[in-house]
Design an enzyme around this catalytic site. Structure first.
Site, PDB file in Angstrom:
ATOM      1  N   ASP A   2      64.623 -30.303  10.158  1.00 34.79           N
ATOM      2  CA  ASP A   2      63.792 -29.483   9.628  1.00 34.79           C
ATOM      3  C   ASP A   2      63.311 -28.534  10.808  1.00 34.79           C
ATOM      4  OD1 ASP A   2      64.352 -29.644   6.947  1.00 34.79           O
ATOM      5  OD2 ASP A   2      62.902 -31.501   6.874  1.00 34.79           O
TER       6      ASP A   2
ATOM      7  N   GLY B 140      60.079 -19.608   3.878  1.00 34.25           N
ATOM      8  CA  GLY B 140      61.099 -20.489   4.585  1.00 34.25           C
ATOM      9  C   GLY B 140      62.615 -20.269   4.127  1.00 34.25           C
TER      10      GLY B 140
ATOM     11  N   GLY C 142      48.308 -28.552   6.251  1.00 35.50           N
ATOM     12  CA  GLY C 142      48.903 -29.916   5.855  1.00 35.50           C
ATOM     13  C   GLY C 142      49.348 -30.758   6.715  1.00 35.50           C
ATOM     14  N   ALA C 143      49.319 -32.145   6.367  1.00 33.04           N
ATOM     15  CA  ALA C 143      49.513 -33.239   7.159  1.00 33.04           C
ATOM     16  C   ALA C 143      50.401 -34.232   6.562  1.00 33.04           C
ATOM     17  CB  ALA C 143      48.146 -33.895   7.793  1.00 33.04           C
ATOM     18  N   GLY C 144      51.286 -33.575   5.642  1.00 34.21           N
ATOM     19  CA  GLY C 144      52.308 -34.510   5.054  1.00 34.21           C
ATOM     20  C   GLY C 144      53.676 -34.520   5.609  1.00 34.21           C
TER      21      GLY C 144
ATOM     22  N   SER D 110      71.207 -25.454  -1.549  1.00 37.63           N
ATOM     23  CA  SER D 110      72.086 -26.050  -0.332  1.00 37.63           C
ATOM     24  C   SER D 110      73.675 -26.129  -0.572  1.00 37.63           C
ATOM     25  CB  SER D 110      71.558 -27.444  -0.304  1.00 37.63           C
ATOM     26  OG  SER D 110      70.256 -27.488   0.456  1.00 37.63           O
TER      27      SER D 110
ATOM     28  N   TYR E 271      59.881 -21.261  -0.135  1.00 38.61           N
ATOM     29  CA  TYR E 271      60.421 -19.939  -0.113  1.00 38.61           C
ATOM     30  C   TYR E 271      60.791 -19.895  -1.716  1.00 38.61           C
ATOM     31  CZ  TYR E 271      64.670 -22.900  -1.221  1.00 38.61           C
ATOM     32  OH  TYR E 271      65.631 -23.678  -1.895  1.00 38.61           O
TER      33      TYR E 271
ATOM     34  N   LYS F 184      62.896 -38.412   1.987  1.00 40.15           N
ATOM     35  CA  LYS F 184      63.253 -38.341   3.389  1.00 40.15           C
ATOM     36  C   LYS F 184      62.768 -39.694   3.940  1.00 40.15           C
ATOM     37  CE  LYS F 184      63.005 -33.286   3.670  1.00 40.15           C
ATOM     38  NZ  LYS F 184      62.479 -32.264   4.262  1.00 40.15           N
TER      39      LYS F 184
ATOM     40  N   SER G 115      68.055 -26.137  -5.757  1.00 39.55           N
ATOM     41  CA  SER G 115      68.715 -26.084  -4.431  1.00 39.55           C
ATOM     42  C   SER G 115      69.782 -25.072  -4.374  1.00 39.55           C
ATOM     43  CB  SER G 115      69.251 -27.714  -4.142  1.00 39.55           C
ATOM     44  OG  SER G 115      69.712 -27.701  -2.975  1.00 39.55           O
TER      45      SER G 115
END
Length: 278
Positions: A105, A242, A130-132, A19, A220, A68, A17
């Site tokens: 997001d 991203g 994608g559909a997640g 972040s 990314y 999430k 990460s």
């Protein structure tokens, strides 16, 4: 004695990460006194760990894969965008002890597209692969930009159709399987699958891109992802990853926590420059 406010990101895996670095740069830039750490937290350990974090004085959390949806259930209150996405990536302790859940997001993605790359979504044909959970978090903010149409394509058609149904009240959206994309063209294609990081791509038609179209991978890395490479190979005007979305969604979380909006461009340029040297 001044205490330093504590923040963190929970996820599994989490070692990669960026972040903590991003939020430390934001803190230095804005003169905020805070700490921010990355902590490996599994789905099984999440409820007890997040409860303990706030009981020990933590002020706010980011939650990433696979947490999430659990964060959504943990939050006492949810913002409208969190309710729409049914996923939370930002938790903040309220003055009354309640925990507010938000999802930054989608707004992070839209900010990166519109302000950093000068792309327009209004009146455009947009495709999400994608559909997640990643798709769920960005659909609402994209529809808020009034595209002509938004299509969600997924390997399992029913999943894409059901996801689109949830958002039909706020815009022109439909779902389909990858095999149904053959005769369609789009101005912007967003890859919301994680497959391209491992070199995998859905079966995409060669003529999927309209003239002057752009591609954007929500993932990314230090090297171009498989989808970014696909975009360039098929004539995309821009083919992006991203990194900008990552920084912009972090800036929105920082603003929610601290009431101060950091400048993102210097941070994006720093991180992008570092990976180009790697």
């Amino acid at each position: 004695m001044t205490t330093t406010d504590r923040y963190a990101v929970f996820g599994s895996p989490i070692k990669h990460s960026k972040s903590p670095r991003i939020h430390r740069l934001f803190a230095e830039q804005t003169g905020q006194a805070l700490s921010y750490e990355a902590q490996e937290v599994t789905a099984e350990a999440f409820p007890a760990t997040v409860k303990g974090f706030f009981e020990a004085g933590g002020k706010g959390l980011n939650c990433t894969v696979p947490l999430k949806e659990l964060a959504y259930r943990f939050a006492t209150h949810k913002t409208e965008r969190a309710q729409r996405s049914k996923a939370v990536n930002t938790l903040v302790l309220q003055t009354d002890g309640a925990i507010l859940g938000d999802n930054t997001d989608g707004c992070g993605l839209v900010t990166d597209l519109l302000h950093n790359h000068r792309l327009t979504l209004t009146g455009k044909n947009v495709l999400i692969l994608g559909a997640g959970g990643a798709s769920r978090g960005i659909i609402g903010p994209i529809l808020g930009q009034s595209p002509t149409r938004l299509v969600v394509a997924n390997r399992t058609t029913d999943k894409a159709v059901l996801l689109a149904e949830e958002f039909k009240s706020i815009g022109d959206i439909s779902g389909c399987g990858f095999e149904e994309l053959g005769r369609l063209q789009f101005d912007l294609i967003l890859n919301a699958t994680a497959a391209s990081l491992s070199g995998q791509l859905p079966p995409l038609p060669d003529r999927l891109l309209a003239s002057q179209a752009s591609c954007y991978d929500l993932a990314y890395g230090n090297e171009p992802t498989a989808f970014v490479r696909w975009g360039f190979a098929h004539g995309a005007r821009l083919s992006l990853d991203g990194l900008g979305m990552l920084v912009e969604q972090a800036a929105e979380a920082f603003f929610i926590w601290r009431g101060v909006r950091p400048q993102t461009r210097p941070v994006i340029e720093l991180l992008d420059g570092e990976r180009k040297k790697a």
